[in-house]
Design a protein around this motif. Structure first.
Motif, PDB file in Angstrom:
ATOM      1  N   ILE A  60       0.836  -1.200   0.133  1.00  0.00           N
ATOM      2  CA  ILE A  60       0.083  -0.050   0.041  1.00  0.00           C
ATOM      3  C   ILE A  60       0.893   1.270  -0.001  1.00  0.00           C
ATOM      4  N   ALA A  61       1.801   1.240   0.756  1.00  0.00           N
ATOM      5  CA  ALA A  61       2.915   2.460   1.038  1.00  0.00           C
ATOM      6  C   ALA A  61       3.590   2.664  -0.340  1.00  0.00           C
ATOM      7  N   THR A  62       3.881   1.543  -1.230  1.00  0.00           N
ATOM      8  CA  THR A  62       4.402   1.745  -2.534  1.00  0.00           C
ATOM      9  C   THR A  62       3.326   2.337  -3.452  1.00  0.00           C
ATOM     10  N   ALA A  63       2.305   1.894  -3.270  1.00  0.00           N
ATOM     11  CA  ALA A  63       1.263   2.294  -4.228  1.00  0.00           C
ATOM     12  C   ALA A  63       1.022   4.034  -3.945  1.00  0.00           C
ATOM     13  N   LYS A  64       1.130   4.331  -2.876  1.00  0.00           N
ATOM     14  CA  LYS A  64       0.637   5.683  -2.383  1.00  0.00           C
ATOM     15  C   LYS A  64       1.781   6.591  -2.661  1.00  0.00           C
ATOM     16  N   ALA A  65       3.066   6.028  -2.713  1.00  0.00           N
ATOM     17  CA  ALA A  65       4.369   6.753  -3.336  1.00  0.00           C
ATOM     18  C   ALA A  65       4.175   7.206  -4.824  1.00  0.00           C
ATOM     19  N   ALA A  66       3.373   6.663  -5.487  1.00  0.00           N
ATOM     20  CA  ALA A  66       3.444   6.546  -7.142  1.00  0.00           C
ATOM     21  C   ALA A  66       2.322   7.940  -7.518  1.00  0.00           C
ATOM     22  N   ASP A  67       2.065   7.986  -8.694  1.00  0.00           N
ATOM     23  CA  ASP A  67       1.381   8.960  -9.249  1.00  0.00           C
ATOM     24  C   ASP A  67       0.117   8.392  -9.375  1.00  0.00           C
ATOM     25  N   ALA A  68       0.150   7.116  -9.868  1.00  0.00           N
ATOM     26  CA  ALA A  68      -1.025   6.213 -10.414  1.00  0.00           C
ATOM     27  C   ALA A  68      -0.711   4.933 -10.133  1.00  0.00           C
ATOM     28  N   VAL A  69      -1.726   3.959 -10.196  1.00  0.00           N
ATOM     29  CA  VAL A  69      -1.438   2.652  -9.905  1.00  0.00           C
ATOM     30  C   VAL A  69      -2.243   1.770 -11.377  1.00  0.00           C
ATOM     31  N   LEU A  70      -1.759   1.099 -12.127  1.00  0.00           N
ATOM     32  CA  LEU A  70      -2.191   0.263 -13.092  1.00  0.00           C
ATOM     33  C   LEU A  70      -2.264  -1.246 -12.642  1.00  0.00           C
ATOM     34  N   MET A  71      -3.490  -1.669 -12.747  1.00  0.00           N
ATOM     35  CA  MET A  71      -3.594  -3.054 -12.259  1.00  0.00           C
ATOM     36  C   MET A  71      -4.118  -3.964 -13.468  1.00  0.00           C
ATOM     37  N   GLY A  72      -3.729  -5.358 -13.340  1.00  0.00           N
ATOM     38  CA  GLY A  72      -4.215  -6.162 -14.393  1.00  0.00           C
ATOM     39  C   GLY A  72      -5.457  -6.826 -13.797  1.00  0.00           C
ATOM     40  N   SER A  73      -5.411  -7.810 -13.075  1.00  0.00           N
ATOM     41  CA  SER A  73      -6.559  -8.641 -12.254  1.00  0.00           C
ATOM     42  C   SER A  73      -6.252  -9.399 -11.164  1.00  0.00           C
ATOM     43  N   ILE A  74      -7.130  -9.605 -10.354  1.00  0.00           N
ATOM     44  CA  ILE A  74      -6.889 -10.556  -9.341  1.00  0.00           C
ATOM     45  C   ILE A  74      -8.001 -11.609  -8.814  1.00  0.00           C
ATOM     46  N   GLY A  75      -7.445 -12.637  -8.198  1.00  0.00           N
ATOM     47  CA  GLY A  75      -8.655 -13.819  -8.249  1.00  0.00           C
ATOM     48  C   GLY A  75      -8.434 -14.961  -8.911  1.00  0.00           C
ATOM     49  N   GLY A  76      -8.986 -16.024  -8.459  1.00  0.00           N
ATOM     50  CA  GLY A  76      -8.720 -17.446  -8.947  1.00  0.00           C
ATOM     51  C   GLY A  76      -9.976 -18.011  -9.291  1.00  0.00           C
ATOM     52  N   ASN A  77      -9.997 -19.392  -9.726  1.00  0.00           N
ATOM     53  CA  ASN A  77     -11.198 -20.175  -9.726  1.00  0.00           C
ATOM     54  C   ASN A  77     -11.860 -20.298  -8.262  1.00  0.00           C
ATOM     55  N   THR A  78     -13.183 -19.682  -8.182  1.00  0.00           N
ATOM     56  CA  THR A  78     -13.561 -19.948  -6.558  1.00  0.00           C
ATOM     57  C   THR A  78     -13.939 -21.136  -6.142  1.00  0.00           C
ATOM     58  N   SER A  79     -14.111 -21.967  -7.031  1.00  0.00           N
ATOM     59  CA  SER A  79     -14.486 -23.518  -6.620  1.00  0.00           C
ATOM     60  C   SER A  79     -13.294 -24.132  -6.473  1.00  0.00           C
ATOM     61  N   THR A  80     -12.172 -24.012  -7.304  1.00  0.00           N
ATOM     62  CA  THR A  80     -10.963 -24.874  -7.107  1.00  0.00           C
ATOM     63  C   THR A  80      -9.794 -24.250  -6.501  1.00  0.00           C
ATOM     64  N   SER A  81      -9.638 -23.115  -6.746  1.00  0.00           N
ATOM     65  CA  SER A  81      -8.383 -22.511  -6.062  1.00  0.00           C
ATOM     66  C   SER A  81      -8.362 -22.596  -4.536  1.00  0.00           C
ATOM     67  N   PRO A  82      -7.233 -23.129  -3.927  1.00  0.00           N
ATOM     68  CA  PRO A  82      -7.163 -22.975  -2.557  1.00  0.00           C
ATOM     69  C   PRO A  82      -7.098 -21.712  -1.931  1.00  0.00           C
ATOM     70  N   TRP A  83      -7.067 -20.642  -2.570  1.00  0.00           N
ATOM     71  CA  TRP A  83      -7.092 -19.077  -2.184  1.00  0.00           C
ATOM     72  C   TRP A  83      -8.379 -18.912  -1.373  1.00  0.00           C
ATOM     73  N   TYR A  84      -9.655 -19.742  -1.977  1.00  0.00           N
ATOM     74  CA  TYR A  84     -10.867 -19.505  -1.336  1.00  0.00           C
ATOM     75  C   TYR A  84     -11.233 -20.318  -0.055  1.00  0.00           C
ATOM     76  N   LYS A  85     -10.275 -21.210   0.268  1.00  0.00           N
ATOM     77  CA  LYS A  85     -10.314 -22.031   1.332  1.00  0.00           C
ATOM     78  C   LYS A  85     -10.020 -21.191   2.613  1.00  0.00           C
ATOM     79  N   LEU A  86      -9.586 -19.960   2.390  1.00  0.00           N
ATOM     80  CA  LEU A  86      -8.911 -19.103   3.527  1.00  0.00           C
ATOM     81  C   LEU A  86     -10.262 -18.110   4.142  1.00  0.00           C
ATOM     82  N   PRO A  87      -9.954 -17.767   5.226  1.00  0.00           N
ATOM     83  CA  PRO A  87     -10.903 -16.945   5.784  1.00  0.00           C
ATOM     84  C   PRO A  87     -11.358 -15.531   4.780  1.00  0.00           C
ATOM     85  N   PRO A  88     -12.634 -15.164   4.654  1.00  0.00           N
ATOM     86  CA  PRO A  88     -12.799 -14.175   3.633  1.00  0.00           C
ATOM     87  C   PRO A  88     -12.003 -12.970   3.747  1.00  0.00           C
TER      88      PRO A  88
END
Ligand code: IPM
Ligand code: MG
Length: 361
Positions: A60-88
């Motif tokens: 967050i600090a790195t983002a704040k220090a810039a003039d702008a943020v360019l993002m691609g995309s985030i997230g995976g397959n909500t039924s198969t990715s282990p990321w979705y076993k984590l607390p919300p």
């Protein structure tokens, strides 16, 4: 000038499409004499894999220090990715919500445009699509249901979940002002969307929008209930110029509007705060099913980079050059798989980046 840009490649197709956007930005820098200074940060699943959380305070600090943020995309397959076993609060999407809040990005601009060359992809009947459309969805992004208190509890042996929808008048006023400001630069029409026949938060929304509208006598405005708006978007999208709405309604309506264009791979977005700072990202998701295959459409990300040049850096000429390159590449018949049609030349993600960079002048 020197442009300090923090990039979030993210997950899925994110790294591929951000790579192409950087390619085009570097070409803009070369042609117009600027210096691009990119720093990457991790967010979403990519950050979970390394740090165990979807966004660190350092990022967050790195983002704040810039003039702008360019993002691609985030997230995976909500039924198969282990990321979705984590607390919300530790899942990929939580990183996105956290950065929106931390950077106070309350104004989300989502254009939905029917490109002439891609009109065939529009799923509506020709008698509707032939009128064309070009609308801007202005979605409130840091309030409402997304950020209200929530809990799940067991009451007398029964599970009960609660989410709360709160807006104060200041939150409504600042997004309404942005909406009317944008309308002044467009076709001077605002459709404010709410559910005032049921919700208190919508009744306050209406009241504040009416107050703000008084300062913009040149802008015509109307109120529309959200269920009706969902219908009108498929019945006659050409009636809209600026759609102004709260967070949850904007989430849903912007997906509907983008689907109606038939080319979600082409739609950019900007999330702005009170200053020139903004986060820019394509309207589409991370498409994990085609990640790493070099077949994604990078145009939405490249058009987001164009919005970044326009809104955060006031580089209108340079932004125009990117928009013109996109039009030209379509005219020249090049298409990625998602927008492919007969008689056109199918190209990969990186080839599309090359073709666009070549056309920057
Ligand atoms: C969007 C997305 C996000 C949202 C998700 C990923 C949290 O759907 O940007 O529209 O709901 O805001
Ligand atoms: Mg959404």
């Amino acid at each position: 000038m020197e442009l300090k840009i923090t990039c979030i490649p993210g997950d899925g197709i994110g790294p591929e499409i951000v790579r192409e956007a950087k390619k085009v930005l570097n070409k803009v820098a070369e042609v117009y004499g600027h210096e691009m200074n990119f720093t990457d940060i991790l967010m979403g699943g990519a950050s979970i894999d390394v740090h165990g959380v979807p966004l660190t305070d350092e990022a967050i600090a790195t983002a704040k220090a810039a003039d702008a943020v360019l993002m691609g995309s985030i997230g995976g397959n909500t039924s198969t990715s282990p990321w979705y076993k984590l607390p919300p609060q530790n899942r990929p999407e939580a990183g996105l919500l956290k950065i929106r809040k931390a950077l106070n990005l309350f104004a989300n601009l989502r254009p939905a445009i029917l490109y002439e060359e891609l009109a065939g992809a529009c799923p509506l009947k020709e008698e509707i699509s032939s009128k064309g459309f070009d609308m801007m969805i202005m979605r409130e992004l840091t309030g409402g249901l997304y950020f209200g208190a929530r809990k799940t509890e067991e009451v007398d042996g029964v599970l009960k979940a609660t989410d709360t929808l709160t807006y104060d008048e200041n939150e409504i006023r600042r997004i309404a002002i942005k909406g009317f400001d944008i309308a002044m630069k467009r076709n001077k029409k605002v459709t404010s969307v709410d559910k005032a026949n049921v919700l208190d938060s919508s009744r306050l929304w209406r009241k504040v929008v009416e107050e703000v509208a008084k300062d913009y006598p040149e802008v015509s405005y109307e109120h529309m209930l959200v269920d009706n708006c969902a219908m009108q978007l498929v019945k006659d999208p050409s009636q809209f110029d600026v759609i102004l709405t709260e967070n949850m309604f904007g989430d849903i309506l912007s997906d509907e509007a983008s689907m109606v264009t038939g080319s979600i791979g082409m739609l950019a977005s900007a999330s702005l705060n009170d200053t020139k700072f903004g986060l820019y990202e394509p309207s589409h998701g991370s498409a994990p099913d085609i990640a790493g295959m070099n077949i994604a459409n990078p145009i939405a990300t490249i058009l987001s980079a164009s919005m970044m040049l326009r809104y955060s850096f006031d580089l209108d000429k340079e932004a125009d050059a990117i928009d013109a390159a996109v039009k030209q590449v379509l005219k020249d018949g090049f298409r990625t798989g998602d927008i492919m049609s007969e008689g056109c030349t199918k190209v990969s993600c990186s080839e599309m980046g090359d073709l666009l960079a070549e056309r920057i002048q």
